[in-house]
Motif scaffolding. Structure first.
Motif, PDB file in Angstrom:
ATOM      1  N   ASN A 188      -6.822  13.669  39.473  1.00  0.00           N
ATOM      2  CA  ASN A 188      -6.997  15.107  39.374  1.00  0.00           C
ATOM      3  C   ASN A 188      -6.520  15.754  40.655  1.00  0.00           C
ATOM      4  OD1 ASN A 188      -8.971  14.894  41.270  1.00  0.00           O
ATOM      5  ND2 ASN A 188     -10.614  14.757  39.769  1.00  0.00           N
ATOM      6  N   VAL A 208     -21.282   5.775  45.079  1.00  0.00           N
ATOM      7  CA  VAL A 208     -21.384   7.221  44.868  1.00  0.00           C
ATOM      8  C   VAL A 208     -20.174   7.915  45.478  1.00  0.00           C
ATOM      9  CG1 VAL A 208     -22.705   9.254  45.594  1.00  0.00           C
ATOM     10  CG2 VAL A 208     -23.899   7.277  44.634  1.00  0.00           C
ATOM     11  N   MET A 209     -19.774   7.438  46.657  1.00  0.00           N
ATOM     12  CA  MET A 209     -18.605   8.059  47.302  1.00  0.00           C
ATOM     13  C   MET A 209     -17.321   7.789  46.509  1.00  0.00           C
ATOM     14  SD  MET A 209     -19.234   7.927  51.406  1.00  0.00           S
ATOM     15  CE  MET A 209     -19.700   6.247  51.673  1.00  0.00           C
ATOM     16  N   ASP A 230     -13.919   1.208  36.870  1.00  0.00           N
ATOM     17  CA  ASP A 230     -12.799   1.522  37.756  1.00  0.00           C
ATOM     18  C   ASP A 230     -12.860   0.759  39.076  1.00  0.00           C
ATOM     19  OD1 ASP A 230     -11.691   3.443  35.990  1.00  0.00           O
ATOM     20  OD2 ASP A 230     -13.288   4.803  36.561  1.00  0.00           O
ATOM     21  N   LEU A 268     -17.567  10.375  43.714  1.00  0.00           N
ATOM     22  CA  LEU A 268     -17.421  11.771  44.149  1.00  0.00           C
ATOM     23  C   LEU A 268     -16.026  12.064  44.694  1.00  0.00           C
ATOM     24  CD1 LEU A 268     -20.832  12.515  45.886  1.00  0.00           C
ATOM     25  CD2 LEU A 268     -20.138  12.973  43.541  1.00  0.00           C
ATOM     26  N   SER A 269     -15.360  11.031  45.207  1.00  0.00           N
ATOM     27  CA  SER A 269     -14.023  11.280  45.747  1.00  0.00           C
ATOM     28  C   SER A 269     -12.971  11.329  44.644  1.00  0.00           C
ATOM     29  CB  SER A 269     -13.649  10.197  46.758  1.00  0.00           C
ATOM     30  OG  SER A 269     -13.517   8.966  46.093  1.00  0.00           O
ATOM     31  N   GLY A 270     -13.383  11.015  43.425  1.00  0.00           N
ATOM     32  CA  GLY A 270     -12.424  11.040  42.322  1.00  0.00           C
ATOM     33  C   GLY A 270     -11.704   9.719  42.139  1.00  0.00           C
ATOM     34  N   LEU A 271     -12.071   8.745  42.944  1.00  0.00           N
ATOM     35  CA  LEU A 271     -11.426   7.435  42.865  1.00  0.00           C
ATOM     36  C   LEU A 271     -11.817   6.711  41.584  1.00  0.00           C
ATOM     37  CD1 LEU A 271      -9.667   5.925  44.921  1.00  0.00           C
ATOM     38  CD2 LEU A 271     -11.725   4.886  45.811  1.00  0.00           C
ATOM     39  N   SER A 272     -13.028   6.972  41.108  1.00  0.00           N
ATOM     40  CA  SER A 272     -13.459   6.252  39.909  1.00  0.00           C
ATOM     41  C   SER A 272     -14.399   7.097  39.061  1.00  0.00           C
ATOM     42  CB  SER A 272     -14.157   4.948  40.307  1.00  0.00           C
ATOM     43  OG  SER A 272     -15.521   5.164  40.499  1.00  0.00           O
ATOM     44  N   ASN A 273     -14.490   6.729  37.810  1.00  0.00           N
ATOM     45  CA  ASN A 273     -15.473   7.323  36.914  1.00  0.00           C
ATOM     46  C   ASN A 273     -16.671   6.415  36.758  1.00  0.00           C
ATOM     47  OD1 ASN A 273     -14.434   9.817  36.107  1.00  0.00           O
ATOM     48  ND2 ASN A 273     -12.930   8.783  34.814  1.00  0.00           N
ATOM     49  N   ALA A 281     -13.246  12.286  51.393  1.00  0.00           N
ATOM     50  CA  ALA A 281     -12.838  12.860  50.111  1.00  0.00           C
ATOM     51  C   ALA A 281     -14.044  13.111  49.199  1.00  0.00           C
ATOM     52  CB  ALA A 281     -11.840  11.938  49.416  1.00  0.00           C
ATOM     53  N   SER A 282     -15.106  12.343  49.377  1.00  0.00           N
ATOM     54  CA  SER A 282     -16.290  12.536  48.545  1.00  0.00           C
ATOM     55  C   SER A 282     -17.090  13.744  49.000  1.00  0.00           C
ATOM     56  CB  SER A 282     -17.178  11.292  48.613  1.00  0.00           C
ATOM     57  OG  SER A 282     -17.678  11.150  49.925  1.00  0.00           O
ATOM     58  N   MET A 296      -1.631   1.675  42.179  1.00  0.00           N
ATOM     59  CA  MET A 296      -2.782   2.579  42.285  1.00  0.00           C
ATOM     60  C   MET A 296      -2.510   3.641  43.355  1.00  0.00           C
ATOM     61  SD  MET A 296      -6.693   1.355  43.005  1.00  0.00           S
ATOM     62  CE  MET A 296      -7.956   2.473  43.583  1.00  0.00           C
ATOM     63  N   MET A 333      -9.067   5.165  37.414  1.00  0.00           N
ATOM     64  CA  MET A 333      -9.006   6.203  38.444  1.00  0.00           C
ATOM     65  C   MET A 333      -8.707   7.556  37.821  1.00  0.00           C
ATOM     66  SD  MET A 333      -6.529   6.290  41.750  1.00  0.00           S
ATOM     67  CE  MET A 333      -5.156   7.014  40.895  1.00  0.00           C
ATOM     68  N   ARG A 334      -9.429   8.539  38.277  1.00  0.00           N
ATOM     69  CA  ARG A 334      -9.115   9.887  37.838  1.00  0.00           C
ATOM     70  C   ARG A 334      -7.920  10.389  38.625  1.00  0.00           C
ATOM     71  NH1 ARG A 334     -14.320  13.443  38.568  1.00  0.00           N
ATOM     72  NH2 ARG A 334     -15.104  11.628  39.661  1.00  0.00           N
ATOM     73  N   VAL A 386      -4.306   5.735  48.136  1.00  0.00           N
ATOM     74  CA  VAL A 386      -4.968   4.493  48.536  1.00  0.00           C
ATOM     75  C   VAL A 386      -5.071   3.583  47.314  1.00  0.00           C
ATOM     76  CG1 VAL A 386      -6.356   5.630  50.315  1.00  0.00           C
ATOM     77  CG2 VAL A 386      -7.337   5.277  48.057  1.00  0.00           C
ATOM     78  N   PHE A 414      -8.940  16.338  44.653  1.00  0.00           N
ATOM     79  CA  PHE A 414      -9.194  15.534  45.837  1.00  0.00           C
ATOM     80  C   PHE A 414      -9.268  16.451  47.054  1.00  0.00           C
ATOM     81  CE2 PHE A 414      -6.956  12.036  43.513  1.00  0.00           C
ATOM     82  CZ  PHE A 414      -8.023  11.173  43.513  1.00  0.00           C
ATOM     83  N   TYR A 451     -12.448   7.783  51.558  1.00  0.00           N
ATOM     84  CA  TYR A 451     -13.389   8.231  50.516  1.00  0.00           C
ATOM     85  C   TYR A 451     -14.687   8.766  51.092  1.00  0.00           C
ATOM     86  CZ  TYR A 451     -15.513   3.415  50.054  1.00  0.00           C
ATOM     87  OH  TYR A 451     -16.120   2.208  50.242  1.00  0.00           O
TER      88      TYR A 451
END
Lengths: 371, 391
Positions: free
Chosen positions: B4, A94-95, A48, A98-103, B105-106, B269, B1-2, B243, B7, B102
């Motif tokens: 879900n 990692v961020m 991703d 964890l932010s859901g931006l990528s798997n 968000a993370s 995206m 990208m997930r 983003v 976020f 991020y």
């Protein structure tokens, strides 16, 4: 923190000179290996986001980020550069997850110091243009000051630093990436001339070319890739300050970063039996081990042999940078690779990896990894 | 990208800018701090409240400092805390708030200071000389290309494919420089006519002096926080809802230059994340990256706000004017405010933030706004970053 898995690793180089490849070819070689290791994934569809770690001046290119996507398969994908150590890149990866931006995120770093003809001048450029560029003849002067301060604080002797050199270069003999591994005695180190007091050339890690690519995946996805991923349980980085305001003699940046990383990993420091810490300079290993909270007096523990395998905590059991060389911004990933190898061999359950960006910075990152 | 629903919501609660100017006497660190302080003041926070710092700055060679992130860290308040620098060439300015997004968000950080700084003036003999070293060292550098050359090629291609004239493109420069008259930070605000643009010095045909943005020094900063923190400090947070960023391949020579496909990718995206299906209907105000006047149109098409080749038509209809349907570059953009590379991108994001908050002062657009978008572009005509915000 939710765990993030390491599902593929690839590396290339770790030699003083890789003249057979350009930096882009080196990235390609490392990424191809990493994608194969992750189970022959296709970066164009299965990944991703991509992160590359590099600095313009090391590359000799004004916008080095331009060259990041192609060798990684990251063209027409979200690719970015973190101008920092590879371990900081992992933190950003990692961020992303964890932010859901990528798997699945790929982190890459490469270094080709053999292309750099004017290393001293490049490093000089990292000092503040007004206060910092004092025209020092020796690039290691700051490390020398830091080492002397540390010696005063801990009543350390040069022999102690020599012990670190001997240990790491010997440990490196087990490591396929360690170009500078050898069997030395303390006397071999003590008999060398100073590069800068109190350090000889053997106390200073030499530069090497290298590229490392790491494939990260979220916990859920990582289990689909492999049954035995390595987990990142906590990771953090910190910057102390500039040269004028940072504290010499102690690695405050790692202290701040490690406290956060342990908190994220919910780990007790006593559980950690292996540490892969930056040892660009021999004394730095001791300073970093203290900053990580793994020892109250690293010099005393070193003399007792507590940093060997089977001791309190194995420090750089695969040689560290003194044996492998310092591949600029890849240094952190090189230590992470050691940790991954060590955990996969089953010699520890948890390990801590700590990187430092080298003089004149006061920035480091810490990761807690487990099996 | 997930995609879900988990976020964590991320808000902008403060922003600050320095003056944009050809040569500022402050050091890069001082500039970064000036912007950071203003952003913290607007947010009502102090430096000790900040737990992470994100820095953006384009080529290190401008400021002439190696490891510029480490150097700027001090001026940006990155002292004894997490601090990192991100870099995607000219697109860095919008990558900074994306990175800050991020960070929050993370769940790793709560209160992030996002700072972008650029000081182009130290470069000798001219900042353009830094761009001599951005090329492939083996196959391109020996030709000694100049950045304006390749943009001239892109502009030419864009004009040729879409049958657009220079007069039409010049309208962008006229619009943006006029918008900048209302911007207290602007460097190159002016009341000019299409004729002035067409009569200005030819740099590389078809690029003329008034088609371009100036060389600038400047810094910008934003405070970006988690929802909990934002609610505590302000009643009017602006949310980052989408983003996106994309890098195309390095070989610009092999690409179709008339259309920025990488931008389309980045925009999709961001739209997917923000739940935008019809960008031309759902977005109220935009800040597309406009280092050259044709770039604004080029980017509006890439953002799918206009169909391919039709941005000029909408421009002439007044859609992108400050009182139009989709005001574009109400701040004055890079053409009007100045172009300190990374800081310019963040300035665009800040402009959208102020528009959505309703505190843009004389820059405020006529129509009520709910959704805004900022975008930046960089590297070898290959990178784009997009951020979508809502109030």
């Amino acid at each position: 923190m939710q765990k993030v898995g390491i599902v593929g690793v690839g590396w290339y180089g770790f030699r003083p000179n890789t003249r057979e490849v350009s930096f882009r070819e080196m990235m390609f070689e490392a990424s191809t290996r990493a994608y194969a290791d992750a189970g022959n994934i296709n970066p164009r569809t299965d990944v991703d986001t991509f992160i590359s770690c590099q600095e313009d001046f090391w590359e000799g290119i004004a916008i080095a980020d331009e060259f990041a996507p192609d060798p990684l398969g990251g063209a027409m994908r979200p690719t970015m550069t973190v101008t920092g150590d590879g371990l900081q890149g992992i933190l950003h990866g990692v961020m992303h997850i964890l932010s859901g931006l990528s798997n699945v995120t790929v982190v890459e770093s490469h270094a080709k110091p053999s292309d750099i003809l004017t290393m001293k001048e490049i490093i000089d450029f990292a000092y503040d243009p007004i206060f910092g560029r004092i025209g020092a003849k020796n690039v290691h002067y700051l490390a020398g000051l830091d080492a002397v301060k540390y010696m005063k604080m801990r009543n350390a002797r040069r022999e102690d630093f020599a012990k670190v050199v001997v240990k790491n270069k010997r440990n490196g003999l087990k490591n396929p990436r360690a170009s500078f591994a050898s069997n030395l005695t303390e006397n071999d180190v003590m008999n060398r001339d100073y590069v800068i007091y109190p350090l000889s050339d053997l106390d200073i890690a030499k530069f090497v070319d290298g590229a490392v690519v790491i494939v990260l995946a979220s916990e859920e996805v990582a289990r689909k890739f492999t049954d035995t991923p390595i987990w990142i349980e906590g990771i953090y980085s910190a910057t102390d300050s500039t040269l004028e305001l940072s504290s010499l003699g102690e690695a405050k940046y790692l202290k701040i970063a490690s406290e956060k990383a342990y908190e994220m990993a919910k780990v007790n420091k006593k559980e950690i039996k292996a540490a892969f810490v930056d040892d660009t300079y021999s004394y730095k290993e001791l300073q970093h081990v203290e900053a990580l909270g793994l020892s109250d007096n690293a010099v005393a523990d070193l003399r007792e042999g507590e940093f060997e395998e089977g001791g309190k905590v194995a420090v750089n059991p695969l040689g560290g940078l003194l044996a492998e060389g310092r591949p600029l911004e890849v240094s952190g990933l090189s230590l992470l690779l050691d940790a991954i190898d060590y955990l996969k061999e089953g010699k520890a359950e948890k390990a801590v990896v700590a990187s430092w960006r080298g003089v004149p910075t006061f920035t480091g990152a810490v990761a807690v990894v487990s099996r | 990208m997930r995609t879900n629903l988990y976020f964590r919501r991320v808000a902008v609660i403060g922003a600050g800018l320095t003056l944009f100017k050809r040569r500022l006497l402050e050091t890069p660190q001082e500039l970064a701090w000036e912007a950071s302080k203003k952003a913290l003041d607007e947010a009502g926070l102090e430096l000790k409240d900040i737990d992470c710092v994100v820095i953006g700055s384009a080529p290190d060679a401008f400021d002439g400092v190696h490891m510029k992130g480490e150097y700027l860290s001090h001026g940006s308040g990155g002292i004894r805390k997490m601090s990192s620098r991100v870099f995607v060439g000219g697109a860095t300015g919008v990558m900074v708030p994306i990175t800050a997004w991020y960070h929050v968000a993370s769940g790793l950080c709560e209160k992030v200071l996002a700072v972008a700084e650029e000081k182009m003036s130290p470069a000798r003999p001219h900042p353009q000389s830094v761009f001599r070293y951005i090329w492939d060292p083996i196959i391109e550098k020996p030709l000694n290309p100049n950045l304006i050359w390749i943009f001239a090629m892109e502009m030419h291609r864009y004009m040729h494919v879409n049958k657009i004239t220079k007069e039409e493109i010049a309208l962008v420069s006229v619009k943006n420089k006029k918008n900048a008259l209302d911007n207290p930070y602007a460097q190159a605000a002016a009341n000019i006519t299409v004729d002035d643009v067409l009569k200005s010095e030819v740099l590389v045909w078809p690029v003329q002096l008034l088609d371009t943005s100036p060389v600038s020094d400047g810094a910008a900063a934003m405070v970006i926080t988690s929802e909990d923190v934002a609610r505590r400090y302000t009643d009017t947070p602006v949310w980052i809802e989408g983003v996106g960023w994309t890098l195309d391949n390095t070989e610009w020579t092999g690409r179709e230059l008339a259309y920025p496909r990488y931008l389309e990718h980045a925009a999709l995206m961001a739209y997917k994340m923000a739940g935008i299906e019809r960008p031309n209907k759902e977005i109220d105000v935009i800040e597309p990256y406009d280092p050259f006047d044709y770039k604004e149109l080029h980017h509006i098409e890439g953002l799918k706000i206009a169909k391919r080749g039709e941005a000029t038509k909408l421009l002439k209809e007044g859609v992108f004017d400050k009182d139009g349907d989709i005001p574009s570059s109400p701040s004055g953009g890079l053409l009007g405010v100045g172009n300190p590379i990374a800081a310019a991108g963040l300035m665009k994001t800040i402009s959208i933030y102020w528009q959505l908050k309703g505190t843009a002062g004389r820059m405020q657009v006529k129509k009520p706004v709910r959704t805004g978008l900022a975008q930046a572009w960089g590297d070898l005509m290959q990178a784009s970053t997009v951020i979508v915000m809502r109030n």
